[in-house]
Scaffold this active site. Structure first.
Site, PDB file in Angstrom:
ATOM      1  CG  ASP A  45      -2.299   0.628   0.884  1.00  0.00           C
ATOM      2  OD1 ASP A  45      -2.311   1.742   0.317  1.00  0.00           O
ATOM      3  OD2 ASP A  45      -3.337   0.018   1.193  1.00  0.00           O
ATOM      4  CG  HIS A 102     -15.093  -0.819  -6.398  1.00  0.00           C
ATOM      5  ND1 HIS A 102     -16.140  -1.126  -5.562  1.00  0.00           N
ATOM      6  CD2 HIS A 102     -14.097  -0.390  -5.579  1.00  0.00           C
ATOM      7  CE1 HIS A 102     -15.802  -0.886  -4.313  1.00  0.00           C
ATOM      8  NE2 HIS A 102     -14.568  -0.442  -4.306  1.00  0.00           N
TER       9      HIS A 102
END
Length: 340
Positions: free
Chosen positions: A207, A245
């Site tokens: 991340d 998404h």
């Protein structure tokens, strides 16, 4: 249109008109911890006892419980002989609304600054994120209390529920996996659950640097900082859960290309855990929730969306993946296996 059809249509319109009441009542029930109280009770609980537990007068609570029972969020049961009090018990739906299940996610949707407040006519006319334009700020990131409590709790419970579904319904897919990178894995909760279930896996949580800096050590999980738009650590399997998404097709293709570069050409695999919209708008019992999630993504992202099978095929093909397989994990999301 016959009178019966017209009456049915009007009833449906009335139900839509009171739709926010349903959301508000369920949100309030979660805030009062009613689903948790009924679950921990292990059997029927009297209205008077529930009233004492939540601090709401019995006459008001009765009306709330009657509403919840009508919608399957509780169940009215027979009173013991000689008693006139109302009794209520949990249902499968109320169990799904406890704080260890999807309760925090439902709280996010019902929050005053949450996604459901973002869909307005004026907001949809904007060229930017409709919800952010309408509220005048980004509710997910600019309000520290909202971000650290409501939003993060919602994302955590969503990830926990979905990861449990992956473990239960896709366990064989982790056989023989030596290393796995969770791209956008935040603080490593999902990867920690997977490594605990499949201890032979070496987990790498990838991340952004500010996220990794706050992560606490997890057994079997290595934290690596970086940007998925630049590179992805190499591994047998790359996983993207609730990531694509958020992005446009072109951005997704860039991310997918970086993932393809990080896995072995012959044996590598990409796992995508995201919703798939059914082409004809029907689908299974999660179809309505998937469409709701898609509208939510329209409200709070620039070009994010939930994709149809055709849209998934397009971005995967454009990124150079030769084939993909969709796995039903009995959840809102599906698990897509893509092969380079």
């Amino acid at each position: 249109m016959g009178r019966d059809e017209e009456a049915a249509a009007q009833a449906e319109a009335w139900n839509h008109g009171f739709g926010f009441i349903k959301t508000s009542v369920i949100k309030t029930a979660i805030e009062l911890e009613i689903p948790d109280i009924l679950h921990n009770q292990g059997g029927p609980l009297s209205l008077s006892a529930l009233s004492s537990a939540v601090g709401v007068p019995p006459d008001r609570l009765h009306r709330i419980m009657r509403f919840l029972a009508h919608h399957g969020v509780s169940k009215k049961t027979a009173s013991p002989p000689g008693e006139s009090d109302y009794y209520y018990a949990e249902t499968a739906v109320s169990r799904s609304l406890t704080k260890d299940n999807l309760g925090p996610f439902v709280l996010l949707q019902g929050a005053q600054r949450g996604p459901s407040a973002c869909i307005t006519a004026q907001g949809l006319k904007s060229r930017e994120r409709p919800g952010v334009e309408e509220l005048g700020s980004d509710p997910l990131y600019e309000d520290p209390i909202f971000t650290e409590k409501v939003f993060r709790d919602a994302m955590t419970c969503h990830a926990r529920v979905t990861t449990s579904a992956v473990i239960e319904n896709y366990g064989e897919g982790f056989r023989g996996v030596g290393s796995l990178v969770d791209v956008g894995g935040s603080y490593g909760m999902t990867l920690g659950m997977l490594v605990e279930a499949f201890p032979w896996i070496r987990g790498i949580c990838y991340d952004l640097p500010p996220v990794v800096a706050k992560a606490k050590p997890l057994h079997g999980v290595e934290f690596v900082a970086g940007s998925m738009f630049e590179s992805v650590p190499k591994a047998d399997v790359i996983m993207l859960m609730f990531v694509l998404h958020n992005w446009s097709d072109n951005e997704c293709i860039d991310i997918l290309k970086r993932c393809k570069e990080a896995i072995p050409a012959e044996t590598g695999r990409l796992m995508i855990i995201d919703a798939i919209i059914d082409e004809d708008g029907e689908g299974d019992e999660f179809a309505g929730a998937r469409l709701g999630l898609d509208v939510t993504m329209m409200a709070v992202t620039y070009e994010g969306k939930e994709r149809t099978h055709r849209e998934w095929a397009y971005i995967l093909t454009e990124a150079g993946f030769r084939k993909y397989v969709v796995n039903n994990i009995k959840a809102l999301e599906s698990l897509i296996e893509a092969y380079p």
